[in-house]
Design a protein around this motif. Structure first.
Motif, PDB file in Angstrom:
ATOM      1  N   MET A 106     -13.817 -41.379  -2.591  1.00  0.00           N
ATOM      2  CA  MET A 106     -14.953 -41.698  -3.100  1.00  0.00           C
ATOM      3  C   MET A 106     -16.300 -40.979  -2.983  1.00  0.00           C
ATOM      4  O   MET A 106     -17.025 -40.264  -3.589  1.00  0.00           O
ATOM      5  N   SER A 107     -16.450 -40.945  -1.282  1.00  0.00           N
ATOM      6  CA  SER A 107     -17.424 -40.372  -0.728  1.00  0.00           C
ATOM      7  C   SER A 107     -17.633 -38.716  -1.152  1.00  0.00           C
ATOM      8  O   SER A 107     -18.687 -38.220  -1.135  1.00  0.00           O
ATOM      9  N   SER A 108     -16.410 -38.089  -0.929  1.00  0.00           N
ATOM     10  CA  SER A 108     -16.388 -36.646  -1.237  1.00  0.00           C
ATOM     11  C   SER A 108     -16.991 -36.250  -2.736  1.00  0.00           C
ATOM     12  O   SER A 108     -17.954 -35.465  -2.918  1.00  0.00           O
ATOM     13  N   LEU A 109     -16.651 -36.980  -3.732  1.00  0.00           N
ATOM     14  CA  LEU A 109     -17.353 -37.047  -4.862  1.00  0.00           C
ATOM     15  C   LEU A 109     -18.828 -37.475  -4.912  1.00  0.00           C
ATOM     16  O   LEU A 109     -19.766 -36.798  -5.471  1.00  0.00           O
ATOM     17  N   MET A 110     -19.098 -38.711  -4.439  1.00  0.00           N
ATOM     18  CA  MET A 110     -20.476 -39.362  -4.567  1.00  0.00           C
ATOM     19  C   MET A 110     -21.239 -38.367  -3.961  1.00  0.00           C
ATOM     20  O   MET A 110     -22.451 -38.204  -4.251  1.00  0.00           O
ATOM     21  N   ALA A 111     -21.151 -37.991  -2.618  1.00  0.00           N
ATOM     22  CA  ALA A 111     -22.061 -37.064  -1.901  1.00  0.00           C
ATOM     23  C   ALA A 111     -22.611 -36.044  -2.682  1.00  0.00           C
ATOM     24  O   ALA A 111     -23.744 -35.557  -2.853  1.00  0.00           O
ATOM     25  N   ASN A 168     -23.824 -33.343   0.654  1.00  0.00           N
ATOM     26  CA  ASN A 168     -25.171 -33.277  -0.165  1.00  0.00           C
ATOM     27  C   ASN A 168     -25.525 -31.978  -0.218  1.00  0.00           C
ATOM     28  O   ASN A 168     -26.288 -31.594  -1.135  1.00  0.00           O
ATOM     29  N   ASN A 169     -25.742 -31.259   0.917  1.00  0.00           N
ATOM     30  CA  ASN A 169     -26.384 -30.114   0.977  1.00  0.00           C
ATOM     31  C   ASN A 169     -25.394 -28.861   0.054  1.00  0.00           C
ATOM     32  O   ASN A 169     -26.040 -28.051  -0.640  1.00  0.00           O
TER      33      ASN A 169
END
Length: 435
Positions: A52-57, A284-285
Motif C-alpha cells: 500500500m505504501s509504495s502506491l500511496m506515497a 513522494n519526491n
C-alpha cells in the motif's frame, strides 16, 4: 520512524528478559520456537502495509488523494482476507508443526502452542495497525506515530509485567499483553485519523471498495514480505539443524538462539526505520518528479544505516557475554549467546545499506530489484550455507553461514546498484512507472 521501530525492538528485549528470568529457560526456548511464526505475521503486515505504501506515497506526491484513499480502503480488505486465512491455517497444521519443531518435547510444545494460539487470534489487530501506521507515515505524520508507539509499547511492557510477574500467567501473559497493546494502538490511530484534519478521512473506508487492486498491493509488498518470511525460514532451518546435531546442548542452544533473534530484531528495527523513511520520502519526491531529492535521500539513508549497523556489529562481537546475562542466569545459555553472536555479527555493517537500497527501488516501483536484494540471502544463500556447514563441520560452523551470506549479498548489491548513486545515472521516474 527510528523511535517507532526501536520501541518495538525494546519491547522484544524486555519481554525476553521477563520470560527468561521470571518463567525460565524452557519458556525462553518455547518463544524461540514461536519466532518463525511471529516473523510470518510481521511479513504479512508488511505485505499489506508495504505494498500500500509504495502506491500511496506516489499518489500523495502527485496530489491524487482519491487514488490514495482507494488504495487505503483496498488494503483493509486484504488484511481481513489474510486474517481469516491465518486462523484457518493454524487450526489445520499449527499444533502438529509446533510439536515437530519441539523435537517431541511435550512441555516445550505446549508452551509454544499456548503463546502462538493467542498471537494468531490477535493477528487482525496487528495487521490493521500496520496498515494505519504506514498510512500515517506516508501522510507525513512520523512524529505522531512515534509518540503513539512510545505510549503503546510502554503499555505493552506494563501489560507483560502484569501478566507474567504479577498474575503468574506464564508465557500466555506475554502473548495477552502484546495483543492488548496492539488493540490499544489500533484504537488510537483510528481515533487520530477521525479527529485530525489533512489526513485521509475514515469515510473513504465506507465510500471505496475493499476488494480491488489486491494483486497490485501484493506485487509491490511481496519482496519485503518474503524477506521477512525468509528470516522465519532461516530460523526454522537453524532450529532443525540444531535438533539434528546439537545433542544434549539442544535446549541451551535453542534458548540462546532465541536471545540472539531478539537482539537481532532490536538492531534490525532502526535500520528498517531508515529504509521505510527512505521509501516514503523517495516515493513522494519521485511522484512529484524530483529525482534529485529521491537520490539525496538514498545517500543520506545509506550512510546513517551503515553507522548504526557498524555500532551494533561492534557491540555484538565484543559484548556477547554481557548481553546473554541480561536474559538468563544459566551459564550455558550465556556462553552460547556470546558464541553465536561473534560470527553472526562479523559483516553486519553491510546489511543496513543494502536494505535501504532495496526499499529505494521499491519506492520507485521496481519490485524485481527489491526482490533480488531482499530475497536471495534469506531464501537461498543462508539456508544453503547453514545446511552445508552443519553437515560438514558441526554445530559451531552453523553461525559462519551468516557473515558468508552477508558478503555474497553485498557483492550482489554493488552489481545491481553501482550506478544508482551517480547523479547522471539517476533512474527516470516516468520510465520506471511504466515497468
Amino acid at each position: 520512524m527510528a523511535v517507532v521501530m526501536s520501541m518495538g525492538g525494546v519491547l522484544n528485549v524486555v519481554d525476553g528478559i521477563f520470560v527468561g528470568h521470571f518463567i525460565g529457560s524452557d519458556a525462553l526456548a518455547a518463544v524461540s520456537l514461536a519466532f518463525p511464526a511471529a516473523m510470518v505475521l510481521s511479513a504479512l503486515t508488511t505485505l499489506a502495509g508495504g505494498g500500500m505504501s509504495s502506491l500511496m506515497a506516489r499518489y500523495l506526491g502527485a496530489g491524487d488523494r482519491v487514488a490514495a484513499g482507494r488504495v487505503f480502503a483496498e488494503a483493509h480488505g486484504l488484511v481481513l482476507a489474510i486474517s481469516v486465512g491465518l486462523v484457518a491455517l493454524w487450526a489445520v497444521v499449527g499444533p502438529a508443526l509446533v510439536d515437530s519443531m519441539a523435537a517431541s518435547n511435550p512441555k516445550l510444545a505446549g508452551l509454544a502452542q499456548d503463546y502462538l494460539r493467542i498471537i494468531i487470534l490477535g493477528a487482525p489487530a496487528q495487521l490493521m495497525l500496520g496498515v494505519h501506521a504506514d498510512a500515517l507515515r506516508n501522510e507525513g505524520r512520523a512524529s505522531l506515530i512515534a509518540a503513539l508507539s512510545v505510549l503503546v509499547n510502554l503499555f505493552n511492557i506494563g501489560a507483560n509485567w502484569l501478566g507474567i510477574v504479577v498474575l503468574g500467567l506464564g508465557i500466555s501473559g506475554s502473548a495477552l499483553g502484546t495483543v492488548a497493546a496492539q488493540a490499544l494502538g489500533l484504537a488510537l490511530v483510528v481515533g487520530v485519523r477521525g479527529h485530525t484534519k489533512g489526513l485521509l478521512p475514515l469515510s473513504v473506508l465506507r465510500s471505496q471498495s475493499w476488494l480491488g487492486a489486491w494483486s497490485q498491493i501484493v506485487r509491490l509488498g511481496l519482496p519485503l514480505c518474503l524477506s521477512f518470511i525468509g528470516i522465519a525460514v532461516v530460523a526454522s532451518i537453524v532450529i532443525l539443524s540444531l535438533r539434528s546435531s546439537a545433542g544434549p546442548e539442544y535446549d541451551a542452544l535453542i534458548a540462546a538462539y532465541g536471545v540472539v533473534t531478539r537482539l537481532l530484531g532490536f538492531s534490525f528495527m532502526p535500520q528498517m526505520a531508515i529504509a521505510l523513511a527512505t521509501q516514503s520520502i523517495a516515493g513522494n519526491n519521485a511522484g512529484a518528479g524530483r529525482n534529485d531529492r529521491a537520490l539525496a535521500t538514498l545517500r543520506l539513508a545509506m550512510g546513517a544505516a551503515f553507522l548504526w549497523c557498524l555500532s551494533v556489529m561492534l557491540v555484538g562481537v565484543f559484548a556477547g557475554t554481557t548481553l546473554g546475562s541480561w536474559f538468563s542466569d544459566d551459564p550455558a545459555v550465556i556462553a552460547a549467546v556470546a558464541e553465536i553472536l561473534r560470527p553472526v555479527m562479523l559483516l553486519y555493517s553491510s546489511s543496513g545499506p543494502v536494505l535501504v537500497l532495496a526499499l529505494y527501488f521499491q519506492a520507485l516501483g521496481q519490485p524485481g530489484r527489491t526482490a533480488a536484494l531482499t530475497l536471495v540471502k534469506p531464501w537461498f544463500l543462508t539456508p544453503l550455507l547453514i545446511l552445508t556447514l552443519s553437515v560438514g563441520f558441526g554445530v559451531s560452523a552453523i553461525w559462519l553461514a551468516f557473515p558468508m551470506a552477508d558478503a555474497s549479498i553485498l557483492m550482489l548489491a554493488v552489481m545491481i546498484g553501482r550506478h544508482v548513486l551517480h547523479p547522471a545515472d539517476a533512474p527516470d521516474v516516468d520510465a520506471e512507472k511504466g515497468r
